[in-house]
Design an enzyme around this catalytic site. Structure first.
Site, PDB file in Angstrom:
ATOM      1  N   SER A 109       0.835  -1.198   0.000  1.00 45.37           N
ATOM      2  CA  SER A 109       0.000   0.000   0.000  1.00 45.37           C
ATOM      3  C   SER A 109       0.868   1.245   0.000  1.00 45.37           C
ATOM      4  CB  SER A 109      -0.859  -0.011   1.261  1.00 45.37           C
ATOM      5  OG  SER A 109      -1.487   1.236   1.436  1.00 45.37           O
ATOM      6  N   TYR A 123      -1.425  -0.632  10.742  1.00 47.74           N
ATOM      7  CA  TYR A 123      -1.711  -1.275   9.446  1.00 47.74           C
ATOM      8  C   TYR A 123      -0.550  -1.054   8.479  1.00 47.74           C
ATOM      9  CZ  TYR A 123      -3.543  -1.645   4.679  1.00 47.74           C
ATOM     10  OH  TYR A 123      -3.696  -1.941   3.347  1.00 47.74           O
ATOM     11  N   LYS A 162       2.335  -3.685   6.622  1.00 50.68           N
ATOM     12  CA  LYS A 162       2.657  -3.768   5.188  1.00 50.68           C
ATOM     13  C   LYS A 162       4.163  -3.589   4.980  1.00 50.68           C
ATOM     14  CE  LYS A 162      -1.361  -4.555   3.424  1.00 50.68           C
ATOM     15  NZ  LYS A 162      -1.637  -5.854   2.812  1.00 50.68           N
ATOM     16  N   PRO A 200      -7.997  12.951  11.837  1.00 47.60           N
ATOM     17  CA  PRO A 200      -6.613  12.851  12.315  1.00 47.60           C
ATOM     18  C   PRO A 200      -5.823  11.857  11.472  1.00 47.60           C
ATOM     19  CG  PRO A 200      -8.163  12.643  14.153  1.00 47.60           C
ATOM     20  CD  PRO A 200      -8.983  12.636  12.894  1.00 47.60           C
TER      21      PRO A 200
HETATM   22  P1  NAD Z   1     -10.823  -7.158   1.280  1.00 49.62           P
HETATM   23  O1  NAD Z   1     -11.010  -7.136   2.746  1.00 49.62           O
HETATM   24  O2  NAD Z   1     -11.996  -6.949   0.405  1.00 49.62           O
HETATM   25  O3  NAD Z   1     -10.128  -8.540   0.844  1.00 49.62           O
HETATM   26  C1  NAD Z   1      -9.236  -9.240   1.687  1.00 49.62           C
HETATM   27  C2  NAD Z   1      -9.622 -10.709   1.630  1.00 49.62           C
HETATM   28  O4  NAD Z   1      -8.741 -11.447   2.485  1.00 49.62           O
HETATM   29  C3  NAD Z   1     -11.045 -10.982   2.134  1.00 49.62           C
HETATM   30  O5  NAD Z   1     -11.691 -11.860   1.251  1.00 49.62           O
HETATM   31  C4  NAD Z   1     -10.827 -11.616   3.503  1.00 49.62           C
HETATM   32  O6  NAD Z   1     -11.873 -12.506   3.837  1.00 49.62           O
HETATM   33  C5  NAD Z   1      -9.501 -12.323   3.294  1.00 49.62           C
HETATM   34  N1  NAD Z   1      -8.727 -12.526   4.531  1.00 49.62           N
HETATM   35  C6  NAD Z   1      -8.433 -11.625   5.487  1.00 49.62           C
HETATM   36  N2  NAD Z   1      -7.726 -12.210   6.462  1.00 49.62           N
HETATM   37  C7  NAD Z   1      -7.563 -13.516   6.112  1.00 49.62           C
HETATM   38  C8  NAD Z   1      -6.934 -14.627   6.716  1.00 49.62           C
HETATM   39  N3  NAD Z   1      -6.326 -14.524   7.907  1.00 49.62           N
HETATM   40  N4  NAD Z   1      -6.956 -15.814   6.085  1.00 49.62           N
HETATM   41  C9  NAD Z   1      -7.578 -15.943   4.880  1.00 49.62           C
HETATM   42  N5  NAD Z   1      -8.205 -14.924   4.267  1.00 49.62           N
HETATM   43  C10 NAD Z   1      -8.199 -13.723   4.883  1.00 49.62           C
HETATM   44  O7  NAD Z   1      -9.680  -6.095   0.931  1.00 49.62           O
HETATM   45  P2  NAD Z   1      -9.189  -5.548  -0.469  1.00 49.62           P
HETATM   46  O8  NAD Z   1      -9.572  -4.123  -0.561  1.00 49.62           O
HETATM   47  O9  NAD Z   1      -9.560  -6.476  -1.549  1.00 49.62           O
HETATM   48  O10 NAD Z   1      -7.622  -5.567  -0.224  1.00 49.62           O
HETATM   49  C11 NAD Z   1      -6.820  -6.666  -0.611  1.00 49.62           C
HETATM   50  C12 NAD Z   1      -5.395  -6.409  -0.142  1.00 49.62           C
HETATM   51  O11 NAD Z   1      -4.944  -5.166  -0.680  1.00 49.62           O
HETATM   52  C13 NAD Z   1      -5.247  -6.283   1.374  1.00 49.62           C
HETATM   53  O12 NAD Z   1      -4.041  -6.919   1.755  1.00 49.62           O
HETATM   54  C14 NAD Z   1      -5.161  -4.797   1.598  1.00 49.62           C
HETATM   55  O13 NAD Z   1      -4.407  -4.486   2.753  1.00 49.62           O
HETATM   56  C15 NAD Z   1      -4.440  -4.333   0.339  1.00 49.62           C
HETATM   57  N6  NAD Z   1      -4.722  -2.917   0.011  1.00 49.62           N
HETATM   58  C16 NAD Z   1      -6.015  -2.500  -0.144  1.00 49.62           C
HETATM   59  C17 NAD Z   1      -6.277  -1.157  -0.416  1.00 49.62           C
HETATM   60  C18 NAD Z   1      -7.680  -0.648  -0.560  1.00 49.62           C
HETATM   61  O14 NAD Z   1      -7.887   0.569  -0.470  1.00 49.62           O
HETATM   62  N7  NAD Z   1      -8.687  -1.500  -0.809  1.00 49.62           N
HETATM   63  C19 NAD Z   1      -5.212  -0.234  -0.548  1.00 49.62           C
HETATM   64  C20 NAD Z   1      -3.915  -0.708  -0.414  1.00 49.62           C
HETATM   65  C21 NAD Z   1      -3.678  -2.046  -0.135  1.00 49.62           C
HETATM   66  N1  UFG Z   2     -12.683  11.449   3.130  1.00 50.32           N
HETATM   67  C1  UFG Z   2     -13.748  12.274   3.438  1.00 50.32           C
HETATM   68  N2  UFG Z   2     -14.863  11.704   3.956  1.00 50.32           N
HETATM   69  C2  UFG Z   2     -14.983  10.357   4.172  1.00 50.32           C
HETATM   70  C3  UFG Z   2     -13.895   9.531   3.855  1.00 50.32           C
HETATM   71  C4  UFG Z   2     -12.746  10.106   3.345  1.00 50.32           C
HETATM   72  O1  UFG Z   2     -13.679  13.476   3.260  1.00 50.32           O
HETATM   73  O2  UFG Z   2     -16.040   9.907   4.660  1.00 50.32           O
HETATM   74  C5  UFG Z   2     -11.482  12.038   2.515  1.00 50.32           C
HETATM   75  C6  UFG Z   2     -10.205  11.843   3.308  1.00 50.32           C
HETATM   76  O3  UFG Z   2     -10.024  12.870   4.247  1.00 50.32           O
HETATM   77  C7  UFG Z   2      -9.152  11.830   2.188  1.00 50.32           C
HETATM   78  C8  UFG Z   2      -9.886  11.220   0.999  1.00 50.32           C
HETATM   79  O4  UFG Z   2     -11.268  11.380   1.275  1.00 50.32           O
HETATM   80  O5  UFG Z   2      -8.808  13.154   1.869  1.00 50.32           O
HETATM   81  C9  UFG Z   2      -9.589   9.752   0.785  1.00 50.32           C
HETATM   82  O6  UFG Z   2      -9.818   9.030   1.991  1.00 50.32           O
HETATM   83  P1  UFG Z   2      -9.904   7.442   2.031  1.00 50.32           P
HETATM   84  O7  UFG Z   2     -10.212   7.038   3.432  1.00 50.32           O
HETATM   85  O8  UFG Z   2     -10.795   6.939   0.954  1.00 50.32           O
HETATM   86  O9  UFG Z   2      -8.421   7.004   1.600  1.00 50.32           O
HETATM   87  P2  UFG Z   2      -7.007   7.291   2.296  1.00 50.32           P
HETATM   88  O10 UFG Z   2      -6.163   7.930   1.244  1.00 50.32           O
HETATM   89  O11 UFG Z   2      -7.137   7.951   3.572  1.00 50.32           O
HETATM   90  O12 UFG Z   2      -6.474   5.812   2.586  1.00 50.32           O
HETATM   91  C10 UFG Z   2      -6.642   4.740   1.677  1.00 50.32           C
HETATM   92  C11 UFG Z   2      -6.785   3.430   2.452  1.00 50.32           C
HETATM   93  C12 UFG Z   2      -5.487   3.072   3.105  1.00 50.32           C
HETATM   94  C13 UFG Z   2      -4.412   3.052   2.075  1.00 50.32           C
HETATM   95  C14 UFG Z   2      -4.319   4.377   1.377  1.00 50.32           C
HETATM   96  C15 UFG Z   2      -3.270   4.388   0.319  1.00 50.32           C
HETATM   97  O13 UFG Z   2      -7.772   3.551   3.448  1.00 50.32           O
HETATM   98  O14 UFG Z   2      -5.589   1.782   3.643  1.00 50.32           O
HETATM   99  O15 UFG Z   2      -5.584   4.674   0.783  1.00 50.32           O
HETATM  100  O16 UFG Z   2      -3.428   3.285  -0.495  1.00 50.32           O
HETATM  101  F1  UFG Z   2      -3.245   2.785   2.655  1.00 50.32           F
END
Ligand code: NAD
Ligand code: UFG
Length: 339
Positions: A124, A148, A152, A292
């Site tokens: 991430s 978190y 990563k 925050p």
């Molecule tokens: P998600 O929660 O939709 O998918 C994660 C999947 O992993 C789910 O199906 C969950 O059931 C499974 N899982 C969690 N813990 C497990 C365990 N212990 N054993 C087996 N399965 C397990 O999330 P996503 O948005 O699809 O994200 C996928 C990956 O990408 C994650 O590692 C997340 O940290 C990373 N990521 C996501 C975002 C985002 O904004 N969505 C951004 C950056 C990184």
């Molecule tokens: N925001 C709002 N209102 C909301 C939610 C978000 O104004 O209800 C704003 C936030 O302040 C930010 C922007 O929308 O300016 C994006 O916020 P998100 O929560 O959608 O995304 P972030 O960039 O904060 O974080 C996300 C994931 C993290 C990941 C990161 C970079 O939550 O896990 O992107 O990949 F690490």
């Protein structure tokens, strides 16, 4: 190729499965459904008209994981499984370290047992923390600001060490920016449990009437319109980046961290306006204090992805919002209600 996909039922995993299956790969999904639904996998099968193996299991269960990976005989792993809620990670840090870090160590050990040497890992942009300079390039210092993000960064280090110690190993650490949107069919999409933490699913739920109004967290940042600016990446583009990364692991040994973003920042107000165009009505919002820990601006340097993977984002913000709206408007309760 035989690809073992942890967390394949989740948001990004399910979209990537569609691409992997359509490209003809043989798949085994390993998921405990802690944050996903088997319905997502059923829909992936419908969309692709392809079947695949599923093992319901937990990556913290080393023996179940090893058994599944060895029996499948994987050539490569795509590792999505993990917990991802930033706020929850501060309240329950040990759960995050156990799930994300220990679980990943078990996966690498299981890969060793199976002779599997290729991995693509879901990292991430959060590993960068506060921007020292923008855009974030892959050499930016790693300084995550929450548990978190630290999980990563730790897993990145672990995979790097594993690949250095494992002959012919090849690993790609994909640093996702802000994944949004849904498959163009509207059959799969993001289905957050409870109140969405992230902006796009929150906007979608206001648009469909599940929530009254969006809170915009601050309009006094140093950006075009004062609201936070992020690099939103269409989940289908992100899925394609995984195919390109898998391909790369077949060409090059070692370990590379690669950003996955568009390289362009979009503000909260700009995303709201784009969603209004997609859904055809206005989205109610109010300005509330800053959240925050939020940074003003985050966007990716995209040169390394282009150079090493030959990949770049193709879909724009209107495609992101249109696909999100199609998913949300035909699945108002996500997978909880079959459309
Ligand atoms: P998600 O929660 O939709 O998918 C994660 C999947 O992993 C789910 O199906 C969950 O059931 C499974 N899982 C969690 N813990 C497990 C365990 N212990 N054993 C087996 N399965 C397990 O999330 P996503 O948005 O699809 O994200 C996928 C990956 O990408 C994650 O590692 C997340 O940290 C990373 N990521 C996501 C975002 C985002 O904004 N969505 C951004 C950056 C990184
Ligand atoms: N925001 C709002 N209102 C909301 C939610 C978000 O104004 O209800 C704003 C936030 O302040 C930010 C922007 O929308 O300016 C994006 O916020 P998100 O929560 O959608 O995304 P972030 O960039 O904060 O974080 C996300 C994931 C993290 C990941 C990161 C970079 O939550 O896990 O992107 O990949 F690490």
């Amino acid at each position: 190729m035989k690809i073992f996909v942890t967390g394949g039922a989740g948001y990004i995993g399910s979209h990537t499965l569609v691409r992997l299956l359509s490209a003809g790969h043989e798949i085994c999904v390993f998921d405990n459904f802690s944050n996903s639904s088997p319905e997502a996998l059923a829909r992936v099968k419908q969309l692709t008209n392809r079947d695949f193996a599923l093992v319901e299991g937990d990556i913290r269960d080393a023996s179940a994981l090893t058994r599944a990976l060895v029996e499948f005989g994987a050539d490569a792993a795509v590792h999505f499984a993990g917990l991802k809620a930033v706020g929850e990670s501060s309240e329950k840090p040990l759960l995050y370290y156990e799930n994300n870090v220990s679980g990943s160590a078990h996966l690498l050990a299981a890969m060793d047992a199976a002779g599997c040497r290729r991995i693509v890992f879901s990292s991430s942009a959060t590993v960068y923390g506060e921007a020292q300079c923008l855009p974030f390039d892959e050499d930016h210092p790693i300084a995550p600001t929450n548990p978190y993000g630290r999980t990563k960064a730790m897993v990145e280090g672990m995979i790097r060490d594993w690949s250095a110690a494992t002959p012919d190993a090849s690993a790609v650490l994909l640093r996702y920016f802000n994944p949004v949107g849904a498959h163009e069919s509207g059959r799969i999409g993001e289905d957050p449990q409870g109140i969405p933490n992230n902006l796009m699913p929150y906007i979608a739920q206001v648009a469909i009437g599940r929530r009254e109004r969006l809170s915009i967290f601050g309009d006094d940042y140093d950006t075009r319109d004062g609201t936070g600016e992020r690099d939103y990446i269409h989940v289908v583009d992100l899925a394609d980046a995984h195919l390109a990364a898998l391909d790369y692991t077949g060409r090059a040994a070692g370990c590379e961290a690669i950003n996955v973003g568009t390289g362009k920042g979009i503000t909260v107000k700009e995303l709201v306006a784009a969603y209004e165009r997609a859904c055809g009505h206005s989205i109610a919002y109010e300005i509330t204090p800053r959240r925050p820990g939020d940074v003003a601006i985050s966007f990716a340097a995209t040169g390394k992805a282009r150079e090493l993977l030959g990949w770049e984002a193709a879909l724009n913000v209107d495609a992101m919002c249109a696909s999100s709206w199609l998913w949300q408007s035909t699945n108002a309760e996500g997978y909880g209600e079959t459309a």
